[in-house]
Design a protein around this motif. Structure first.
Motif, short mmCIF file in Angstrom:
data_model
loop_
_atom_site.label_atom_id
_atom_site.label_comp_id
_atom_site.label_asym_id
_atom_site.label_seq_id
_atom_site.Cartn_x
_atom_site.Cartn_y
_atom_site.Cartn_z
N GLY A 257 -13.33 -12.96 2.62
CA GLY A 257 -12.58 -11.50 3.53
C GLY A 257 -12.52 -10.59 2.28
O GLY A 257 -12.52 -11.31 1.07
N GLU A 258 -12.70 -9.14 1.99
CA GLU A 258 -12.24 -8.07 1.46
C GLU A 258 -11.49 -8.17 0.21
O GLU A 258 -10.01 -9.28 1.12
CB GLU A 258 -12.98 -6.58 2.46
CG GLU A 258 -13.71 -6.58 3.43
CD GLU A 258 -13.49 -5.05 3.80
OE1 GLU A 258 -12.29 -4.22 4.01
OE2 GLU A 258 -14.73 -4.55 4.92
N SER A 259 -11.93 -7.65 -0.34
CA SER A 259 -10.63 -7.86 -1.59
C SER A 259 -8.94 -6.91 -0.40
O SER A 259 -9.38 -5.92 0.13
CB SER A 259 -10.92 -6.85 -2.54
OG SER A 259 -12.05 -7.36 -3.29
N GLY A 260 -8.29 -7.29 -0.74
CA GLY A 260 -6.74 -6.76 -0.57
C GLY A 260 -6.51 -7.11 0.63
O GLY A 260 -5.04 -6.98 1.99
N THR A 261 -7.09 -8.37 2.13
CA THR A 261 -7.12 -7.67 2.71
C THR A 261 -5.16 -9.32 3.31
O THR A 261 -5.63 -9.33 4.94
CB THR A 261 -8.46 -8.82 3.83
OG1 THR A 261 -8.59 -10.05 2.71
CG2 THR A 261 -9.53 -7.77 3.90
N GLY A 262 -5.29 -10.38 2.07
CA GLY A 262 -4.15 -10.89 1.94
C GLY A 262 -4.35 -12.22 2.14
O GLY A 262 -3.72 -13.47 2.63
N LYS A 263 -5.50 -12.71 1.41
CA LYS A 263 -6.40 -13.63 1.27
C LYS A 263 -4.86 -15.03 1.03
O LYS A 263 -5.03 -16.04 1.35
CB LYS A 263 -7.59 -14.03 0.42
CG LYS A 263 -8.53 -13.50 1.61
CD LYS A 263 -9.99 -13.32 0.16
CE LYS A 263 -10.14 -13.29 -0.87
NZ LYS A 263 -9.80 -11.50 -0.48
N VAL B 111 -4.75 -4.45 3.57
CA VAL B 111 -3.72 -4.72 3.14
C VAL B 111 -2.93 -4.04 1.72
O VAL B 111 -1.44 -3.84 1.95
CB VAL B 111 -3.02 -6.31 3.10
CG1 VAL B 111 -1.33 -5.84 4.00
CG2 VAL B 111 -3.97 -5.88 4.81
N ARG B 112 -3.37 -4.79 1.23
CA ARG B 112 -2.81 -3.91 -0.76
C ARG B 112 -2.69 -2.79 -0.76
O ARG B 112 -2.04 -2.43 -1.13
CB ARG B 112 -3.63 -4.41 -1.52
CG ARG B 112 -2.97 -4.61 -2.86
CD ARG B 112 -3.88 -5.01 -3.94
NE ARG B 112 -4.46 -6.86 -3.37
CZ ARG B 112 -5.66 -7.56 -3.75
NH1 ARG B 112 -6.57 -6.34 -4.33
NH2 ARG B 112 -5.68 -8.40 -3.71
N GLU B 113 -3.47 -1.96 -0.24
CA GLU B 113 -3.48 0.17 -0.24
C GLU B 113 -2.56 -0.19 0.71
O GLU B 113 -1.83 0.58 0.56
CB GLU B 113 -4.60 0.70 -0.07
CG GLU B 113 -4.89 1.99 0.45
CD GLU B 113 -6.11 2.55 0.74
OE1 GLU B 113 -6.40 3.81 0.14
OE2 GLU B 113 -6.92 1.78 1.05
N LEU B 114 -1.75 -0.45 1.41
CA LEU B 114 -1.26 -0.21 2.78
C LEU B 114 0.47 -0.19 2.06
O LEU B 114 1.32 0.48 1.65
CB LEU B 114 -1.23 -1.08 3.81
CG LEU B 114 0.05 -0.81 5.13
CD1 LEU B 114 0.67 1.14 5.31
CD2 LEU B 114 0.30 -1.23 6.63
N GLU B 115 0.31 -1.16 1.26
CA GLU B 115 1.73 -2.07 0.18
C GLU B 115 1.86 -1.08 -0.45
O GLU B 115 2.97 -0.15 -0.83
CB GLU B 115 1.22 -3.02 -0.18
CG GLU B 115 2.83 -3.21 -0.99
CD GLU B 115 3.10 -5.08 -1.19
OE1 GLU B 115 4.24 -5.29 -1.76
OE2 GLU B 115 1.32 -5.93 -1.35
N ASN B 116 0.86 -0.05 -1.17
CA ASN B 116 0.81 0.28 -2.60
C ASN B 116 1.53 1.76 -2.07
O ASN B 116 2.01 2.75 -2.46
CB ASN B 116 -0.41 0.54 -2.52
CG ASN B 116 -0.87 -1.23 -4.40
OD1 ASN B 116 0.81 -1.08 -4.34
ND2 ASN B 116 -1.82 -0.76 -4.12
N VAL B 117 0.61 2.23 -0.39
CA VAL B 117 0.95 3.30 -0.28
C VAL B 117 2.38 3.39 0.30
O VAL B 117 3.24 4.44 0.63
CB VAL B 117 0.59 3.68 1.42
CG1 VAL B 117 0.49 5.26 2.44
CG2 VAL B 117 -0.94 4.50 0.97
N ILE B 118 2.74 2.58 0.52
CA ILE B 118 4.53 2.35 1.68
C ILE B 118 5.60 2.87 0.16
O ILE B 118 5.95 3.32 0.00
CB ILE B 118 4.89 0.71 2.06
CG1 ILE B 118 4.14 1.36 3.65
CG2 ILE B 118 6.37 0.81 1.95
CD1 ILE B 118 4.47 2.66 4.87
N HIS B 119 4.91 1.74 -0.89
CA HIS B 119 5.84 2.24 -1.37
C HIS B 119 5.75 3.64 -2.65
O HIS B 119 6.96 3.98 -3.33
CB HIS B 119 5.29 0.99 -3.12
CG HIS B 119 5.31 0.21 -2.28
ND1 HIS B 119 4.82 -0.62 -4.02
CD2 HIS B 119 5.91 -0.90 -2.21
CE1 HIS B 119 5.49 -2.28 -3.42
NE2 HIS B 119 6.36 -1.89 -2.37
#
Length: 460
Positions: free
Chosen positions: A173-179, A361-369
């Protein structure tokens, strides 16, 4: 059917309110005073919202609200108050009351407020379901994994089938997808769940240090090796070893890993003794290992040993149904347990849903923070709290797709000037409400109209 608790010490008002709500298809629980309302709250755990009078003997509406807020945080409470008590009602709204209605009340205004409170209650329920694993899910070991999108169902099914067996799994999976989340879920679903979970990022360590970390070393094996050190492979005995970014592993270490998987034993750096190992290996890569095999930078025999079962994790842009549940989950986990949880405004939710999420998903988490940091004390996350690049991306997408700018959209979409002006007025009213975090009293003050007029214009 939504259920409302209505509280008033005047029997005729109580009967009138009960009749109005029942005619609007609400289930109603009446109470004649505060203590009776609290008793009803205990007897009816499925209540959605409360409509209460302010002035009542004994326990007044504000005291009742405080008790409700302690027992059912987030439950919308509407206050009925006389004109003379509007200042008190406004203060109550600052304390967290959902809204207030003045007596004698306008039926349309009352029902509009009740429907808004019910909508808030249903939205709150949806957020809790989306962001909190159920007891069944938690017992099954799914933990923080959120997978409601159809594209994630094959992943879930594979996890269920593979978890009981000790076979090696490769997650692509791409980076940040939650592997790593998937790998940890696989561990917690397996018979090895009570054993150790050991995660190693192969790209984060230089070659010599990575070898020492994985296999361990004996004293004097190299400069700085002042004592024997047990490797992470040995530490993972009885549990799961997760090797992230395995495509970054140097070829000579790939050979040692292959021997380890074949012989089920390791030898520490500088050591002479073989050490038996017993762990389940889960590997992950954001690079296409088959292409690396063809290019000669990854061993083919190791690749086939790793890919006994392959799981391909879709990028976030291909699992849009998970975006808002994940966002609410990150809101929940980012804040202290005793802090109130802000909700997402419709505008913010639309931006999150339509963004392409190159960082997944990692970017989404950063956006929420980011949004939580910029919202200050607001209990609603607005578009203004999101990074500007998300808003710009949505605007660019609309332009690319040929959507007319908002200021001109009425030129072709409305049949008359009156219709166009009505639509623009509603847009402006909503902007003011968003700025006021839904506080209609404050919005009416800014607009210099009565609350009743604001309700009427919103419903037109």
């Amino acid at each position: 059917m939504s259920k409302a608790l209505i509280v008033d010490d005047e029997a005729r008002i109580l009967i009138l309110l009960e009749s109005l709500l029942k005619s609007a298809k609400f289930d109603v629980v009446p109470a004649k005073d505060g203590p009776a309302a609290l008793a009803a709250l205990e007897q009816h755990p499925d209540l959605d919202f409360v409509l209460t009078d302010l002035k009542m003997p004994g326990m007044d509406g504000l005291e009742l609200f405080r008790e409700i807020h302690q027992r059912r945080p987030g439950m919308p409470v509407i206050l009925l108050t006389a004109y003379a008590s509007v200042e008190t009602a406004l203060e109550a709204m600052r304390m967290g009351i959902f809204d207030y209605i003045t007596k004698p009340f306008n039926v349309n205004e009352l029902m509009a407020t009740i429907r808004a409170a019910d909508q808030r209650a249903q939205s709150h329920k949806t957020q809790l379901v989306a962001s909190t694993p159920s007891d069944e899910t938690r017992e099954a070991g799914w933990g923080d994994m959120i997978a409601t999108a159809p594209t994630m169902q094959p992943v879930c099914e594979t996890l269920r089938k593979v978890a009981p067996h000790a076979i090696t799994v490769l997650i692509n999976g791409e980076s940040g997808t939650g592997k790593e989340v998937i790998a940890r879920t696989l561990h917690t679903l397996s018979p090895r769940a009570k054993g150790p979970w050991v995660a190693v990022n192969c790209a984060a360590l230089p070659e010599q240090l990575l070898e020492s970390e994985l296999f361990g070393h004996v004293k004097g094996a190299f400069t700085g090796a002042t004592a024997d050190k047990k490797g992470l492979m040995e530490a993972a005995n009885g549990g799961t070893l997760f090797l992230d970014e395995i495509s970054s592993m140097p070829l000579n270490l790939q050979s040692k890993l292959l021997r380890c998987l074949q012989e089920r034993e390791i030898r520490a750096v500088g050591g002479l003794q073989d050490i038996p190992i017993d762990f389940r290996l889960v590997a992950a890569s954001n690079a296409d290992l088959e292409q690396l095999v063809a290019a000669g930078s990854f061993r083919a025999d190791l690749y086939y040993r790793l890919a006994v079962v392959s799981i391909t994790l879709p990028p976030l842009r291909c699992r849009k149904e998970d975006i808002l549940p994940l966002a609410r989950h990150f809101i929940e986990t980012a804040l202290p347990s005793d802090s109130p949880r802000p909700t997402l405004s419709n505008g913010a939710a639309e931006i999150l849903t339509h963004y392409s999420w190159p960082g997944n998903v990692r970017e989404l988490e950063n956006v929420i923070h980011h949004a939580l940091a910029f919202r200050e004390e607001s209990d609603v996350i607005l578009p203004a709290h999101l990074p500007s690049k998300l808003v710009a991306a949505l605007s660019a997408m609309n332009t690319t797709q040929g959507a007319a700018p908002a200021a001109n959209s009425g030129m072709y979409g409305e049949a008359s000037l009156k219709g166009y002006l009505r639509r623009k007025e509603r847009e402006y009213l909503q902007q003011i409400l968003d700025r006021c975090n839904g506080d209609k009293g404050e919005a009416a003050r800014i607009l210099q109209v009565s609350v009743a007029t604001l309700y009427r214009k919103l419903s037109e």
